[in-house]
Design a protein around this motif. Structure first.
Motif, PDB file in Angstrom:
ATOM      1  N   GLU A   1      25.932  78.802  31.218  1.00  0.00           N
ATOM      2  CA  GLU A   1      24.965  79.905  31.126  1.00  0.00           C
ATOM      3  C   GLU A   1      25.273  80.816  29.941  1.00  0.00           C
ATOM      4  N   GLN A   2      26.556  81.131  29.729  1.00  0.00           N
ATOM      5  CA  GLN A   2      26.937  82.025  28.638  1.00  0.00           C
ATOM      6  C   GLN A   2      26.542  81.453  27.279  1.00  0.00           C
ATOM      7  N   LEU A   3      26.565  80.145  27.149  1.00  0.00           N
ATOM      8  CA  LEU A   3      26.220  79.505  25.878  1.00  0.00           C
ATOM      9  C   LEU A   3      24.713  79.344  25.692  1.00  0.00           C
ATOM     10  N   GLY A   4      23.940  79.730  26.692  1.00  0.00           N
ATOM     11  CA  GLY A   4      22.487  79.595  26.598  1.00  0.00           C
ATOM     12  C   GLY A   4      21.973  78.204  26.903  1.00  0.00           C
ATOM     13  N   CYS A   5      22.850  77.351  27.377  1.00  0.00           N
ATOM     14  CA  CYS A   5      22.473  75.967  27.657  1.00  0.00           C
ATOM     15  C   CYS A   5      21.548  75.848  28.865  1.00  0.00           C
ATOM     16  N   LEU A   6      21.654  76.777  29.797  1.00  0.00           N
ATOM     17  CA  LEU A   6      20.796  76.723  30.978  1.00  0.00           C
ATOM     18  C   LEU A   6      19.330  76.901  30.580  1.00  0.00           C
ATOM     19  N   ASP A   7      19.065  77.798  29.642  1.00  0.00           N
ATOM     20  CA  ASP A   7      17.694  77.982  29.170  1.00  0.00           C
ATOM     21  C   ASP A   7      17.163  76.695  28.551  1.00  0.00           C
ATOM     22  N   ASP A   8      17.995  76.039  27.745  1.00  0.00           N
ATOM     23  CA  ASP A   8      17.586  74.777  27.129  1.00  0.00           C
ATOM     24  C   ASP A   8      17.342  73.709  28.190  1.00  0.00           C
ATOM     25  N   LEU A   9      18.202  73.681  29.192  1.00  0.00           N
ATOM     26  CA  LEU A   9      18.061  72.714  30.275  1.00  0.00           C
ATOM     27  C   LEU A   9      16.769  72.985  31.056  1.00  0.00           C
ATOM     28  N   GLU A  10      16.493  74.255  31.338  1.00  0.00           N
ATOM     29  CA  GLU A  10      15.258  74.606  32.040  1.00  0.00           C
ATOM     30  C   GLU A  10      14.029  74.220  31.226  1.00  0.00           C
ATOM     31  N   ASN A  11      14.110  74.360  29.909  1.00  0.00           N
ATOM     32  CA  ASN A  11      12.991  73.956  29.051  1.00  0.00           C
ATOM     33  C   ASN A  11      12.718  72.455  29.136  1.00  0.00           C
ATOM     34  N   LEU A  12      13.738  71.677  29.417  1.00  0.00           N
ATOM     35  CA  LEU A  12      13.561  70.225  29.525  1.00  0.00           C
ATOM     36  C   LEU A  12      12.762  69.836  30.772  1.00  0.00           C
ATOM     37  N   GLN A  13      12.579  70.773  31.691  1.00  0.00           N
ATOM     38  CA  GLN A  13      11.766  70.484  32.876  1.00  0.00           C
ATOM     39  C   GLN A  13      10.295  70.297  32.532  1.00  0.00           C
ATOM     40  N   THR A  14       9.920  70.654  31.317  1.00  0.00           N
ATOM     41  CA  THR A  14       8.550  70.440  30.872  1.00  0.00           C
ATOM     42  C   THR A  14       8.479  69.314  29.837  1.00  0.00           C
ATOM     43  N   HIS A  15       9.548  68.565  29.702  1.00  0.00           N
ATOM     44  CA  HIS A  15       9.598  67.481  28.718  1.00  0.00           C
ATOM     45  C   HIS A  15       8.601  66.387  29.075  1.00  0.00           C
ATOM     46  N   ALA A  16       8.005  65.797  28.071  1.00  0.00           N
ATOM     47  CA  ALA A  16       6.996  64.750  28.285  1.00  0.00           C
ATOM     48  C   ALA A  16       7.584  63.498  28.925  1.00  0.00           C
ATOM     49  N   ASN A  17       8.857  63.220  28.663  1.00  0.00           N
ATOM     50  CA  ASN A  17       9.489  62.032  29.229  1.00  0.00           C
ATOM     51  C   ASN A  17       9.944  62.326  30.662  1.00  0.00           C
ATOM     52  N   HIS A  18       9.449  61.551  31.607  1.00  0.00           N
ATOM     53  CA  HIS A  18       9.736  61.785  33.027  1.00  0.00           C
ATOM     54  C   HIS A  18      11.237  61.700  33.333  1.00  0.00           C
ATOM     55  N   ASN A  19      11.953  60.764  32.709  1.00  0.00           N
ATOM     56  CA  ASN A  19      13.386  60.622  32.964  1.00  0.00           C
ATOM     57  C   ASN A  19      14.169  61.855  32.522  1.00  0.00           C
ATOM     58  N   ILE A  20      13.792  62.413  31.387  1.00  0.00           N
ATOM     59  CA  ILE A  20      14.458  63.623  30.897  1.00  0.00           C
ATOM     60  C   ILE A  20      14.180  64.770  31.865  1.00  0.00           C
TER      61      ILE A  20
END
Length: 159
Positions: free
Chosen positions: A77-96
């Protein structure tokens, strides 16, 4: 090409690391290195990165500090990775999308809190769904509401 090889190497290290090795990898910047890849568009590298971040769920349990907090998630969370991970929930690839959701649920979901509004919604949905479907369908709807809230398609209701 070198970055891709580094991601593969780090992911492979997480797959075979014991708790001590995993802790050292985290201390040496594993999360920062893999977390930095979460913003790229290369589906293959994202998949490898997400696998590396998820490989050692057993070992992250050993990274609990004296306050009962998971150091793995704190650094993430401190590195901001959680935000990036949450953004991947809208990724076009279903597996991602599913890998990202799995990691968020596994490491970052809080204990189920009682929310009177959500309980009322579940109760109402249960009443309508149970008439036509088995009761477990109500939970599917509840999960959908939680996912839509996480993905910011609907606003979370603050107490």
């Amino acid at each position: 090409a070198v970055k891709n090889e580094a991601v593969w190497a780090l992911s492979n290290c997480t797959a075979s690391a014991n708790p001590l090795q995993f802790n050292i990898l985290v201390e040496k910047g594993l999360i920062k290195a893999l977390g930095g890849v979460l913003q790229i568009n290369d589906v293959r590298m994202l998949a490898v990165t997400l696998e590396g971040l998820d490989n050692n769920s057993e070992w992250t349990k050993a990274l609990i500090n004296s306050d009962g907090e998971n150091l793995y998630t704190i650094v993430f969370e401190q590195l901001g990775c959680l935000d990036d991970l949450e953004n991947l929930q809208t990724h076009a690839n279903h597996n991602i999308y599913t890998q990202a959701l799995k990691i968020i649920d596994k490491y970052f979901s809080q204990e189920e809190e009682t929310d009177p509004l959500m309980d009322a919604i579940i109760m109402q949905v249960s009443k309508t769904v149970i008439c036509h479907h088995p009761p477990e369908k109500a939970y599917l709807t509840y999960d959908l509401i939680k996912i839509l809230t996480k993905m910011k398609f609907i606003k979370s209701i603050e107490k």
